[in-house]
Scaffold this motif. Structure first.
Motif, PDB file in Angstrom:
ATOM      1  N   HIS B  21      -4.634  -5.554  -7.865  1.00  0.00           N
ATOM      2  CA  HIS B  21      -4.486  -4.326  -7.093  1.00  0.00           C
ATOM      3  C   HIS B  21      -3.143  -3.667  -7.320  1.00  0.00           C
ATOM      4  O   HIS B  21      -2.167  -4.325  -7.697  1.00  0.00           O
ATOM      5  CB  HIS B  21      -4.638  -4.623  -5.598  1.00  0.00           C
ATOM      6  N   GLY B  22      -3.089  -2.356  -7.060  1.00  0.00           N
ATOM      7  CA  GLY B  22      -1.830  -1.624  -7.152  1.00  0.00           C
ATOM      8  C   GLY B  22      -1.889  -0.412  -6.252  1.00  0.00           C
ATOM      9  O   GLY B  22      -2.878  -0.158  -5.573  1.00  0.00           O
ATOM     10  N   TYR B  23      -0.790   0.367  -6.252  1.00  0.00           N
ATOM     11  CA  TYR B  23      -0.713   1.545  -5.381  1.00  0.00           C
ATOM     12  C   TYR B  23      -0.071   2.686  -6.144  1.00  0.00           C
ATOM     13  O   TYR B  23       0.884   2.479  -6.899  1.00  0.00           O
ATOM     14  CB  TYR B  23       0.124   1.167  -4.159  1.00  0.00           C
ATOM     15  N   SER B  25       1.522   6.518  -5.386  1.00  0.00           N
ATOM     16  CA  SER B  25       1.861   7.480  -4.332  1.00  0.00           C
ATOM     17  C   SER B  25       1.257   8.838  -4.676  1.00  0.00           C
ATOM     18  O   SER B  25       0.941   9.119  -5.835  1.00  0.00           O
ATOM     19  CB  SER B  25       3.379   7.601  -4.199  1.00  0.00           C
ATOM     20  N   TYR B 143     -15.792   4.411   7.170  1.00  0.00           N
ATOM     21  CA  TYR B 143     -14.832   5.155   6.349  1.00  0.00           C
ATOM     22  C   TYR B 143     -15.463   5.534   5.022  1.00  0.00           C
ATOM     23  O   TYR B 143     -16.437   4.930   4.571  1.00  0.00           O
ATOM     24  CB  TYR B 143     -13.531   4.389   6.133  1.00  0.00           C
ATOM     25  N   ILE B 162      -8.883   6.134   1.061  1.00  0.00           N
ATOM     26  CA  ILE B 162      -9.731   5.873   2.216  1.00  0.00           C
ATOM     27  C   ILE B 162      -9.636   7.056   3.170  1.00  0.00           C
ATOM     28  O   ILE B 162      -8.539   7.483   3.534  1.00  0.00           O
ATOM     29  CB  ILE B 162      -9.288   4.584   2.940  1.00  0.00           C
ATOM     30  N   VAL B 164     -10.915   8.509   6.914  1.00  0.00           N
ATOM     31  CA  VAL B 164     -11.520   8.099   8.185  1.00  0.00           C
ATOM     32  C   VAL B 164     -11.805   9.331   9.044  1.00  0.00           C
ATOM     33  O   VAL B 164     -11.176  10.372   8.857  1.00  0.00           O
ATOM     34  CB  VAL B 164     -10.611   7.131   8.967  1.00  0.00           C
ATOM     35  N   PRO B 165     -12.759   9.218   9.973  1.00  0.00           N
ATOM     36  CA  PRO B 165     -13.035  10.359  10.849  1.00  0.00           C
ATOM     37  C   PRO B 165     -11.786  10.743  11.642  1.00  0.00           C
ATOM     38  O   PRO B 165     -11.067   9.884  12.121  1.00  0.00           O
ATOM     39  CB  PRO B 165     -14.137   9.844  11.789  1.00  0.00           C
ATOM     40  N   ARG B 183      -9.720  12.530   7.630  1.00  0.00           N
ATOM     41  CA  ARG B 183      -8.317  12.549   7.209  1.00  0.00           C
ATOM     42  C   ARG B 183      -8.025  11.258   6.430  1.00  0.00           C
ATOM     43  O   ARG B 183      -8.689  10.246   6.656  1.00  0.00           O
ATOM     44  CB  ARG B 183      -7.389  12.647   8.429  1.00  0.00           C
ATOM     45  N   LEU B 185      -6.496   7.739   5.509  1.00  0.00           N
ATOM     46  CA  LEU B 185      -5.955   6.663   6.325  1.00  0.00           C
ATOM     47  C   LEU B 185      -4.459   6.503   6.076  1.00  0.00           C
ATOM     48  O   LEU B 185      -3.689   6.191   6.971  1.00  0.00           O
ATOM     49  CB  LEU B 185      -6.687   5.349   5.982  1.00  0.00           C
ATOM     50  N   ASP B 186      -4.061   6.709   4.818  1.00  0.00           N
ATOM     51  CA  ASP B 186      -2.661   6.554   4.445  1.00  0.00           C
ATOM     52  C   ASP B 186      -1.890   7.804   4.879  1.00  0.00           C
ATOM     53  O   ASP B 186      -2.172   8.897   4.404  1.00  0.00           O
ATOM     54  CB  ASP B 186      -2.567   6.374   2.918  1.00  0.00           C
ATOM     55  N   LYS B 188       0.837   8.678   3.934  1.00  0.00           N
ATOM     56  CA  LYS B 188       1.545   9.233   2.795  1.00  0.00           C
ATOM     57  C   LYS B 188       0.575   9.748   1.733  1.00  0.00           C
ATOM     58  O   LYS B 188       0.996  10.181   0.673  1.00  0.00           O
ATOM     59  CB  LYS B 188       2.426   8.153   2.149  1.00  0.00           C
ATOM     60  N   GLY B 190      -1.475   8.207  -0.337  1.00  0.00           N
ATOM     61  CA  GLY B 190      -1.455   7.496  -1.613  1.00  0.00           C
ATOM     62  C   GLY B 190      -2.840   7.012  -2.010  1.00  0.00           C
ATOM     63  O   GLY B 190      -3.816   7.172  -1.284  1.00  0.00           O
ATOM     64  N   ILE B 192      -5.203   3.694  -3.631  1.00  0.00           N
ATOM     65  CA  ILE B 192      -5.283   2.262  -3.921  1.00  0.00           C
ATOM     66  C   ILE B 192      -5.864   2.116  -5.321  1.00  0.00           C
ATOM     67  O   ILE B 192      -6.828   2.805  -5.663  1.00  0.00           O
ATOM     68  CB  ILE B 192      -6.245   1.555  -2.956  1.00  0.00           C
TER      69      ILE B 192
END
Lengths: 220, 242
Positions: B21-23, B25, B143, B162, B164-165, B183, B185-186, B188, B190, B192
């Motif tokens: 895994h990584g991220y 921005s 989600y 991700i 979410v409502p 909207r 979830l993060d 910022k 970013g 996943i």
């Protein structure tokens, strides 16, 4: 201890001898009444047992000298026997024997005996509370008399004992490692967000409501 | 190993998934996508998925050592601009083609990746949400994921966000009214990143070895663009606590 392996080997041999002699004595005694060996034979067996006990006792005394009283202890004599495997111990193949030898867990019989002992009724001892309180006070006094966290005691310092530089280095390195780990956590908010989101994706629990994960021990 | 399926809405059935895994921005995302498109020599697949996390009802006489798991219902959300959709506005979760999926806790492994068993079943017709409810599960979270997917040999690289409502009134959410109802979830914004290989059988040591090699290959391939790492296994823990 000069050569732990040899000392343990001698101890093991002596114990083996003792077990052997005891077993022969027991088997001699367990004969049916008519065929019991003459008393001289039993006497001999007993002598063998006695000498085995004596040799084991001397071996233990030489390998593990008894502790002198604390005030007289000048050097760091070993006060516990710790066993550890050497690097070339075949850990991969003998893992089960290794865990058996090094485990600190009680076997079930020992556990049962401890349990029985704990279950036994305490006799009402009126002075016990007082004794515990006295002990607590005394411990506190002794604790206050000393500075904790320094590398040498006052007495040692006065005697001119120098702090081992290697120990100082080691401690400094460990402290640096800890600081680095804290900084790394601060520098990696992206990782925190990533983990928070993955946990949400797995469980549906919002990031604010997630319980912190147990910290894994630092890998060497 | 299965090739990713882009035609039918079926999901891969039970398999072992090895992943990294990584991220990325939000400000780096456009550049990263461009670089990855060049590296993988393919434009990314774009699609949206709906995930419904379900929590099991805990029976009273459960022995203490038994674990219960969150399961999810997974479906591909049809592109509103695709043929036959006519720019749809209404979204009915019950009419979706759901797959029932349980992602097991990743196993303890020396391999340089996360290895977990995915148990998955596709469904035909019928009320899957009702079925799962009748089994004692209740909806715990809903989600959507916005995905960009790239493939290299057997490795699938997916970038996802991700969503979410926004409010409880939005219910399970409407992916066709993203701006109004959903909207990220993060906070910022970013993305996943997941690089994964599906292996049909967990006892296939050669397959698993090859999977690890290919993952490491991709990790090196995207070094500098995305940092792929082994995420701690407890982050992907689907067991119900407490």
């Amino acid at each position: 201890m000069e050569n732990p392996q040899r000392s343990l080997e001698t101890l093991r041999q002596r114990s083996q001898q003792l077990v052997h002699s005891l077993q022969s004595l027991i088997s001699a005694l367990q004969q049916p009444a008519e065929t019991l060996p003459p008393w001289s034979v039993l006497q001999n067996n007993f002598n063998v047992v006695s000498s085995s006990v004596a040799s084991l006792s001397t071996a233990l005394h030489t390998q593990l000298p008894p502790l002198p009283p604390p005030q007289e202890r000048k050097t760091d004599a070993p006060n516990a026997l710790v066993s550890y495997p050497l690097p070339h111990f075949p850990g991969k193949t003998q893992e089960s024997t290794l865990t058996q030898l090094l485990t600190k867990r009680h076997t079930s019989e020992i556990g049962d005996q401890i349990y029985e002992a704990m279950c036994e009724e305490h006799t009402d001892d009126p002075g016990l509370e007082e004794r515990w309180d006295n002990a607590k006070e005394w411990c506190q006094e002794e604790q206050d008399k000393r500075i904790w966290g320094a590398l040498v005691t006052e007495e040692e310092e006065e005697a001119g004992v120098e702090v081992d530089q290697k120990v100082v280095e080691l401690l400094k390195n460990e402290q640096e490692k800890e600081n680095f780990a804290v900084k790394k956590g601060e520098r990696d908010p992206e990782r925190e967000i990533l983990i928070g989101m993955l946990r949400f994706a797995a469980t549906g629990i919002r990031i604010e409501e997630q319980r912190p994960l147990p910290q894994a021990p630092m890998k060497k | 190993m299965n090739a990713p399926d882009t035609t039918t809405p079926f999901f891969t059935t039970s398999h072992q998934e090895l992943s990294l895994h990584g991220y990325v921005s939000s400000d780096r995302f456009p550049q990263v996508i461009k670089l990855l498109t060049n590296l993988f020599t393919m434009p990314p697949d774009t699609f949206t998925e709906h995930h419904l996390i379900h929590k099991p009802h805990r029976p009273k006489n459960l022995p203490p050592n038994v674990e219960t798991y969150y399961i999810k219902l997974l479906s591909r959300v049809e592109d509103p601009d695709a043929d036959g959709m006519d720019g749809a506005q209404v979204y009915d979760a019950r009419k979706q083609r759901w797959a029932i999926r349980l992602e097991d806790l990743p196993e303890v492994t020396r391999r340089p990746c996360v290895s977990r068993s995915i148990l998955s079943a596709n469904t035909g017709s019928g009320d899957v949400m009702g079925f799962v409810r009748a089994m004692g599960y209740t909806i715990h979270a809903s989600y959507f994921t916005e995905n960009r997917r790239l493939v290299h040999n057997n490795v699938v690289l997916t970038l996802s966000q991700i969503l979410v409502p926004k409010t409880p009134e939005a219910g399970l959410g409407n992916p066709y009214r993203k701006d109004e109802e959903l909207r990220p979830l993060d906070p910022k914004n970013g993305w996943i990143v997941q690089a994964s290989v599906k292996v049909a059988n967990n006892s296939d040591l050669d397959g698993l070895g090859q999977a690890v090699n290919e993952l490491t290959q991709v990790k090196d391939m995207v070094k500098g663009v995305v940092d792929l790492e082994v995420i701690e296994r407890l982050a992907l823990d689907t067991r119900v606590k407490g």
